[in-house]
Write a protein that holds these residues in place. Structure first.
Motif, PDB file in Angstrom:
ATOM      1  N   TYR A  26     -12.547  -4.322   8.124  1.00 16.98           N
ATOM      2  CA  TYR A  26     -11.306  -3.816   7.683  1.00 16.98           C
ATOM      3  C   TYR A  26     -11.329  -4.551   6.155  1.00 16.98           C
ATOM      4  CZ  TYR A  26      -8.194  -7.631   9.174  1.00 16.98           C
ATOM      5  OH  TYR A  26      -7.736  -9.119   9.596  1.00 16.98           O
ATOM      6  N   LEU A  27     -11.916  -5.785   6.148  1.00 17.32           N
ATOM      7  CA  LEU A  27     -11.510  -6.706   5.042  1.00 17.32           C
ATOM      8  C   LEU A  27     -12.777  -6.691   4.126  1.00 17.32           C
ATOM      9  CD1 LEU A  27     -10.082  -9.857   6.619  1.00 17.32           C
ATOM     10  CD2 LEU A  27      -8.947  -8.185   5.228  1.00 17.32           C
ATOM     11  N   ASP A  28     -13.689  -5.741   4.381  1.00 20.26           N
ATOM     12  CA  ASP A  28     -14.727  -5.601   3.759  1.00 20.26           C
ATOM     13  C   ASP A  28     -15.090  -4.302   2.803  1.00 20.26           C
ATOM     14  OD1 ASP A  28     -18.330  -5.461   4.490  1.00 20.26           O
ATOM     15  OD2 ASP A  28     -17.292  -5.224   2.476  1.00 20.26           O
ATOM     16  N   SER A  30     -16.628  -3.103   0.812  1.00 17.20           N
ATOM     17  CA  SER A  30     -17.901  -2.615   0.517  1.00 17.20           C
ATOM     18  C   SER A  30     -18.246  -1.470   1.503  1.00 17.20           C
ATOM     19  CB  SER A  30     -19.182  -3.464   1.018  1.00 17.20           C
ATOM     20  OG  SER A  30     -19.442  -3.726   2.243  1.00 17.20           O
ATOM     21  N   LYS A  31     -17.191  -1.443   2.585  1.00 16.77           N
ATOM     22  CA  LYS A  31     -17.365  -0.272   3.888  1.00 16.77           C
ATOM     23  C   LYS A  31     -16.415   0.786   3.286  1.00 16.77           C
ATOM     24  CE  LYS A  31     -19.857  -2.271   7.053  1.00 16.77           C
ATOM     25  NZ  LYS A  31     -20.339  -3.459   6.158  1.00 16.77           N
ATOM     26  N   PRO A  32     -16.674   2.032   3.775  1.00 16.03           N
ATOM     27  CA  PRO A  32     -15.801   3.184   3.354  1.00 16.03           C
ATOM     28  C   PRO A  32     -14.630   3.172   3.958  1.00 16.03           C
ATOM     29  CG  PRO A  32     -18.128   3.845   4.507  1.00 16.03           C
ATOM     30  CD  PRO A  32     -17.933   2.439   4.626  1.00 16.03           C
ATOM     31  N   ILE A  33     -13.478   3.439   3.279  1.00 12.16           N
ATOM     32  CA  ILE A  33     -12.079   3.265   3.681  1.00 12.16           C
ATOM     33  C   ILE A  33     -11.777   3.772   5.157  1.00 12.16           C
ATOM     34  CG2 ILE A  33      -9.843   4.398   3.053  1.00 12.16           C
ATOM     35  CD1 ILE A  33      -9.645   3.474   0.596  1.00 12.16           C
ATOM     36  N   GLU A  34     -12.330   5.069   5.469  1.00 16.19           N
ATOM     37  CA  GLU A  34     -12.102   5.486   6.802  1.00 16.19           C
ATOM     38  C   GLU A  34     -12.610   4.549   7.717  1.00 16.19           C
ATOM     39  OE1 GLU A  34      -9.830   7.881   4.789  1.00 16.19           O
ATOM     40  OE2 GLU A  34      -9.872   7.948   6.908  1.00 16.19           O
ATOM     41  N   GLN A  35     -13.680   3.918   7.642  1.00 15.12           N
ATOM     42  CA  GLN A  35     -14.207   2.867   8.567  1.00 15.12           C
ATOM     43  C   GLN A  35     -13.424   1.660   8.691  1.00 15.12           C
ATOM     44  OE1 GLN A  35     -18.570   2.246   7.600  1.00 15.12           O
ATOM     45  NE2 GLN A  35     -18.712   1.034   9.281  1.00 15.12           N
ATOM     46  N   ARG A  36     -12.683   1.300   7.330  1.00 15.28           N
ATOM     47  CA  ARG A  36     -11.810   0.163   7.555  1.00 15.28           C
ATOM     48  C   ARG A  36     -10.738   0.519   8.340  1.00 15.28           C
ATOM     49  NH1 ARG A  36     -11.294  -1.871   1.444  1.00 15.28           N
ATOM     50  NH2 ARG A  36     -10.315  -3.572   2.403  1.00 15.28           N
ATOM     51  N   ILE A  37     -10.113   1.854   8.032  1.00 13.25           N
ATOM     52  CA  ILE A  37      -8.984   2.037   8.706  1.00 13.25           C
ATOM     53  C   ILE A  37      -8.999   1.978  10.230  1.00 13.25           C
ATOM     54  CG2 ILE A  37      -7.682   4.269   9.304  1.00 13.25           C
ATOM     55  CD1 ILE A  37      -7.827   4.958   6.336  1.00 13.25           C
ATOM     56  N   GLU A  38     -10.176   2.461  10.677  1.00 12.23           N
ATOM     57  CA  GLU A  38     -10.395   2.343  12.273  1.00 12.23           C
ATOM     58  C   GLU A  38     -10.391   1.100  12.813  1.00 12.23           C
ATOM     59  OE1 GLU A  38      -9.567   6.076  12.135  1.00 12.23           O
ATOM     60  OE2 GLU A  38      -9.978   5.250  13.969  1.00 12.23           O
ATOM     61  N   ASP A  39     -11.268   0.239  12.160  1.00  5.95           N
ATOM     62  CA  ASP A  39     -11.372  -1.225  12.323  1.00  5.95           C
ATOM     63  C   ASP A  39      -9.835  -1.752  12.349  1.00  5.95           C
ATOM     64  OD1 ASP A  39     -12.513  -4.114  11.107  1.00  5.95           O
ATOM     65  OD2 ASP A  39     -12.844  -3.529  13.000  1.00  5.95           O
ATOM     66  N   ALA A  40      -9.080  -1.451  11.280  1.00  2.00           N
ATOM     67  CA  ALA A  40      -7.978  -2.276  11.242  1.00  2.00           C
ATOM     68  C   ALA A  40      -6.985  -1.771  12.412  1.00  2.00           C
ATOM     69  CB  ALA A  40      -6.991  -2.160   9.830  1.00  2.00           C
ATOM     70  N   LEU A  41      -6.981  -0.498  12.744  1.00  2.00           N
ATOM     71  CA  LEU A  41      -6.287   0.339  13.454  1.00  2.00           C
ATOM     72  C   LEU A  41      -6.697  -0.453  15.308  1.00  2.00           C
ATOM     73  CD1 LEU A  41      -4.132   2.405  13.794  1.00  2.00           C
ATOM     74  CD2 LEU A  41      -6.054   4.133  14.386  1.00  2.00           C
ATOM     75  N   SER A  42      -8.010  -0.626  15.190  1.00  2.00           N
ATOM     76  CA  SER A  42      -8.431  -1.106  16.650  1.00  2.00           C
ATOM     77  C   SER A  42      -8.020  -2.292  16.943  1.00  2.00           C
ATOM     78  CB  SER A  42      -9.825  -1.107  16.694  1.00  2.00           C
ATOM     79  OG  SER A  42     -10.321  -1.947  15.732  1.00  2.00           O
ATOM     80  N   ARG A  43      -7.347  -3.074  15.835  1.00  2.00           N
ATOM     81  CA  ARG A  43      -6.994  -4.753  16.164  1.00  2.00           C
ATOM     82  C   ARG A  43      -5.501  -4.775  16.231  1.00  2.00           C
ATOM     83  NH1 ARG A  43     -11.193  -8.190  13.832  1.00  2.00           N
ATOM     84  NH2 ARG A  43     -12.952  -6.487  12.921  1.00  2.00           N
ATOM     85  N   GLY A  68      -3.427 -10.257   8.001  1.00  2.00           N
ATOM     86  CA  GLY A  68      -3.486 -10.369   6.514  1.00  2.00           C
ATOM     87  C   GLY A  68      -3.559  -9.005   5.955  1.00  2.00           C
ATOM     88  N   ILE A  69      -2.856  -8.032   6.629  1.00  2.00           N
ATOM     89  CA  ILE A  69      -2.857  -6.590   5.851  1.00  2.00           C
ATOM     90  C   ILE A  69      -1.232  -6.512   5.374  1.00  2.00           C
ATOM     91  CG2 ILE A  69      -2.419  -4.073   6.341  1.00  2.00           C
ATOM     92  CD1 ILE A  69      -4.348  -4.536   8.739  1.00  2.00           C
ATOM     93  N   ARG A 330      -4.454   3.825   4.982  1.00  2.00           N
ATOM     94  CA  ARG A 330      -5.166   4.273   3.799  1.00  2.00           C
ATOM     95  C   ARG A 330      -4.370   4.027   2.327  1.00  2.00           C
ATOM     96  NH1 ARG A 330      -5.496   9.275   5.745  1.00  2.00           N
ATOM     97  NH2 ARG A 330      -7.176   8.727   7.073  1.00  2.00           N
ATOM     98  N   LEU A 331      -3.210   4.227   2.413  1.00  2.00           N
ATOM     99  CA  LEU A 331      -2.400   4.015   1.322  1.00  2.00           C
ATOM    100  C   LEU A 331      -2.531   2.455   0.827  1.00  2.00           C
ATOM    101  CD1 LEU A 331       0.093   4.509  -0.736  1.00  2.00           C
ATOM    102  CD2 LEU A 331       1.668   3.726   1.359  1.00  2.00           C
ATOM    103  N   VAL A 332      -2.455   1.566   2.003  1.00  2.00           N
ATOM    104  CA  VAL A 332      -2.802   0.150   1.752  1.00  2.00           C
ATOM    105  C   VAL A 332      -4.028  -0.253   1.229  1.00  2.00           C
ATOM    106  CG1 VAL A 332      -3.048  -2.039   2.987  1.00  2.00           C
ATOM    107  CG2 VAL A 332      -1.260  -0.522   3.516  1.00  2.00           C
ATOM    108  N   PHE A 333      -5.164   0.388   1.598  1.00  2.00           N
ATOM    109  CA  PHE A 333      -6.560   0.057   1.163  1.00  2.00           C
ATOM    110  C   PHE A 333      -6.783   0.927  -0.214  1.00  2.00           C
ATOM    111  CE2 PHE A 333      -8.036  -2.098   4.745  1.00  2.00           C
ATOM    112  CZ  PHE A 333      -7.933  -1.460   5.903  1.00  2.00           C
ATOM    113  N   ARG A 334      -5.964   1.911  -0.529  1.00  2.00           N
ATOM    114  CA  ARG A 334      -6.215   2.412  -2.028  1.00  2.00           C
ATOM    115  C   ARG A 334      -5.216   1.551  -2.968  1.00  2.00           C
ATOM    116  NH1 ARG A 334      -5.253   8.672  -0.159  1.00  2.00           N
ATOM    117  NH2 ARG A 334      -7.297   9.412  -0.048  1.00  2.00           N
ATOM    118  N   THR A 335      -4.443   0.687  -2.429  1.00  2.00           N
ATOM    119  CA  THR A 335      -3.460   0.091  -3.378  1.00  2.00           C
ATOM    120  C   THR A 335      -3.635  -1.474  -3.393  1.00  2.00           C
ATOM    121  OG1 THR A 335      -1.719   0.283  -1.896  1.00  2.00           O
ATOM    122  CG2 THR A 335      -1.840   1.657  -3.573  1.00  2.00           C
TER     123      THR A 335
END
Ligand code: GLC
Length: 736
Positions: A26-28, A30-43, A68-69, A330-335
């Motif tokens: 979720y902090l990387d 270079s990864k697609p946003i949807e992957q980061r979302i799932e990772d953050a959600l899981s934590r 750190g979100i 998704r809003l957070v990763f876009r901003t």
């Protein structure tokens, strides 16, 4: 030895690299946003998820401190970045670094008919939001201008869905290029302020899809808006911040919206509906969760503890909270978590220039008999400036779009700065409307004047009598019951006895120029008594400079009306068919599709000034329209060209409008509808061939029996004109 050192170094580098690749997904970035979302959600824990879907303060919602979100920080409004407020207050916090650039009201932007101005506007206001570390801008508003009494029309883009659609998209894109989400509002059918929290709107699907939704749809599907704000009112009996028809079926189902749905402040009133009907973020609920209430009660919000309890008890499936948190992440990763976004800038000279350019392009010259305007300074000794709006601060007031502006040039100061010492400028109040504008703990300059109307009129006429020009600067203001959130006007006419004053001035001087500051149409009983009329909107920080530049001819006006000026209220569908403002909180839009010029043309009612009207200091002639084929193949396009020439001696911009009428259709349709426009720059004597394309989509109407957009074969007419009522050429074609 060398070999060992080499091995140790490469081992060390390897460890570092591995450590790097250990970055959580979720902090990387270079990864697609949807992957980061799932990772953050899981934590995230359940409590952390629930904290994210409701406010934690007046204008912010929680992030996840442990991961750190970042938090989400919202700010009004569509015309500039609102002053910082205290944690749980509406009043400003008294910061000294938050005085913003006040941009013109969105009616002015719409009146430019220039998408480049919308892009400039979005970029500039987005930079200001970014600099102030806001990741959601609560604007723009695109509710359709249905009645000239609506207190918030000044925040919107007029009566026509096509014009509003073309102007909202670049604004949204401009804002979001700064890594700030636009939050397009108020979705939907919020076309009045009377009973705005209660009124249940009934409207047929054709009017909904053809008039009231298109600008929101364009903002979402073309502008890719990252957030949307639900509106206070009801539709089909459900409150629009928790409305399954608008949020689930249309916004998500039909338009594929993947952003976050934000409630209006206080727009949520039921936990289950907020959970299941598409809301993601609950803001501004009366802080005890039920009505006006205790402060800092954010855990009592409908999507706070009540939601957590339902999740913990298993009564609500965890998927319901995950859906919302995904949209917010998704809003957070876009901003906030986009490391590449720019850093913005605040209240800069560049933003001042942008504000002035937009203002200059939006001012509308409504009447200019015997070319009274522009003011010929070299032949002028005295200018009389009359009217309260020449000196009244307009950036403060009007509701949530009120601003703490870095500066505001009044019309009087703008005119004085412009003419310098060469011309004597004398001011008289003329009328005294309001005393002091106050909002959010901000107080405008005190302009109290306790003299009687008789005294004020006598002084104004004396000052006006000997002048070469009389500039009457009046109109509306942003006090309650005029152009202001939370209340509508009670009538079409100007307040404070302005009509009588204008007539009195016209009796003592033949060169009276009436300048109307407003976000709405007004009645003009004196229209034949004065030679010139200018509609100049609320122009923000650069108001006086922009107005002075236009009045003196340094800028050739090029704005055109984004809504009809009716002669009287009974000429307006919303009033003629008697449902405005509704009865017992029920309101049916009986006029249906026939809003604005659509109503006037259907009923052959001559307006005071038509949609799309605006004059220039030069003249434009239109040649014959030429169409590329007499029939439009079902999958193709037609091109239409029309030569437009500047036959005057000043450079100017002309807004060429293209309307299309369907000769025969299975369902009723307006006589014609705006389908394209071009704003063209023309030097004196210059001619340009203005080209348009017409496609099948331009011919479609929404068939509510089939719930789809259809184009029926048959004859269509293209109308090319300088306004909806000033058609310069027509050409017919067939759809096979
Ligand atoms: C207001 C307005 C909305 C504004 C919000 C926050 O009531 O309806 O436009 O953004 O609350 O101030």
């Amino acid at each position: 030895m060398k070999k060992t050192v080499l091995i140790i170094i490469s081992l060390f580098v390897l460890t570092i690299m591995q450590a790097q690749t250990k970055l959580p997904v979720y902090l990387d970035d270079s990864k697609p946003i949807e992957q980061r979302i799932e990772d953050a959600l899981s934590r995230m824990t359940l409590e952390e998820k629930v904290k994210m879907v409701h406010a934690q303060s007046k204008f912010s919602s929680a992030g996840v401190q442990r991961l750190g979100i970042p938090e989400n920080w919202m700010s009004d409004g569509p015309h500039g970045i609102r002053a910082e407020v205290l944690w749980d207050e509406w009043n400003q916090a008294g910061w000294t670094n938050d005085s913003c650039m006040a941009f013109p009201a969105l009616t002015c932007l719409a009146a430019t008919w220039n998408p480049e101005m919308a892009a400039l506007y979005g970029k500039s206001i987005g930079e200001e939001a970014r600099y102030r570390n806001k990741n959601v801008l609560l604007g723009p508003g695109v509710n359709i201008y249905r009645t000239p009494l609506n207190g918030r029309n000044f925040e919107y883009m007029g009566e026509d869905p096509y014009l509003a659609s073309r102007m909202v998209v670049p604004y949204v894109q401009g804002v979001q290029k700064n890594g700030v989400a636009a939050c397009v509002k108020h979705f939907a059918l919020n076309n009045q302020e009377v009973d705005r929290n209660l009124v249940n709107v009934t409207v047929d699907d054709r009017a909904l899809y053809e008039i009231y939704l298109p600008a929101f749809k364009a903002a979402v599907m073309e502008g890719k808006a990252w957030s949307i704000m639900g509106s206070y009112n009801r539709y089909k009996g459900q409150w629009n911040c928790q409305n399954e028809y608008l949020l689930n079926d249309i916004l998500r189902g039909e338009w594929g919206f993947d952003g976050a749905v934000v409630s209006d402040w206080g727009g949520v009133n039921n936990t289950e509906q907020a959970i299941y009907h598409g809301l993601d973020m609950e803001f501004g609920t009366w802080t005890n969760g039920l009505s006006e209430g205790k402060s800092n009660a954010y855990d009592d919000y409908y999507l706070a503890d009540p939601f957590l309890d339902l999740l913990k008890s298993g009564k609500v499936n965890p998927e319901e909270i995950d859906k919302k948190v995904r949209n917010i992440l998704r809003l957070v990763f876009r901003t906030n978590m986009d490391k590449n976004r720019p850093f913005g800038s605040f209240a800069t000279p560049e933003h001042g220039l942008a504000a002035r350019q937009i203002a200059e392009e939006g001012i509308v010259l409504l009447k200019n008999a015997n070319n009274v305007l522009p003011i010929r300074l070299d032949a002028t000794k005295k200018i009389a400036v009359i009217g309260e709006n020449a000196i009244k601060m307009m950036t403060i007031g009007g509701g949530s779009s009120s601003l703490k502006a870095k500066y505001e040039i009044s019309p009087l100061d703008g005119i004085k700065n412009k003419v310098g010492t060469a011309v004597h400028v004398e001011y008289a109040r003329g009328y005294a409307g309001e005393k002091i504008a106050k909002q959010d703990g901000l107080t405008a300059a005190d302009i109290t004047d306790n003299r009687s109307p008789e005294e004020l009129t006598a002084e104004a006429c004396r000052v006006a009598k000997e002048a070469d020009y009389v500039l009457f600067i009046g109109g509306l203001n942003k006090h309650d019951g005029q152009d202001s959130e939370g209340a509508d006007r009670k009538e079409l006419g100007l307040p404070y006895g302005q009509d009588q004053l204008i007539s009195a001035l016209a009796k003592v001087n033949k060169n009276v120029v009436v300048v109307i500051l407003s976000g709405n149409a007004v009645a003009m009983p004196w229209i034949n008594e004065v030679p010139a009329i200018v509609e100049t909107w609320y122009l923000g920080s650069e108001a006086g400079n922009a107005l002075a530049n236009v009045l003196t001819g340094d800028v050739n006006p090029s704005g055109k009306l984004p809504f009809t000026f009716p002669v009287q209220l009974s000429d307006v569908g919303a009033h003629k068919l008697g449902d405005y403002p509704g009865k017992d909180y029920e309101e049916t839009y009986h006029e249906g599709l026939f809003v604005g010029y659509r109503w006037n043309e259907k009923n052959k009612i001559k307006p005071l000034f038509p949609f799309g009207h605006g004059l220039s200091y030069t003249q434009f002639t239109y040649g014959k329209s030429v169409i590329s084929a007499k029939s439009l193949p079902a999958d193709g396009q037609l091109t239409l060209t029309v030569p437009v020439r500047n036959t005057g001696n000043k450079a100017g911009k002309e807004i060429v409008q293209l309307y299309i009428g369907d000769e025969k259709s299975s369902l009723v349709r307006p006589v014609k509808e705006l389908k394209s426009f071009r704003k063209v720059d023309l030097a004196p004597g210059e001619e340009k061939n203005v080209a348009f394309t017409v496609s099948v989509d331009d011919l479609k109407f929404f068939d509510d029996t089939k719930h789809e957009w259809i184009a029926e074969p048959g004859k269509f007419t293209v109308y090319v004109g300088a306004s909806s009522a000033d058609i310069r050429s027509t050409v017919d074609f067939e759809l096979k």
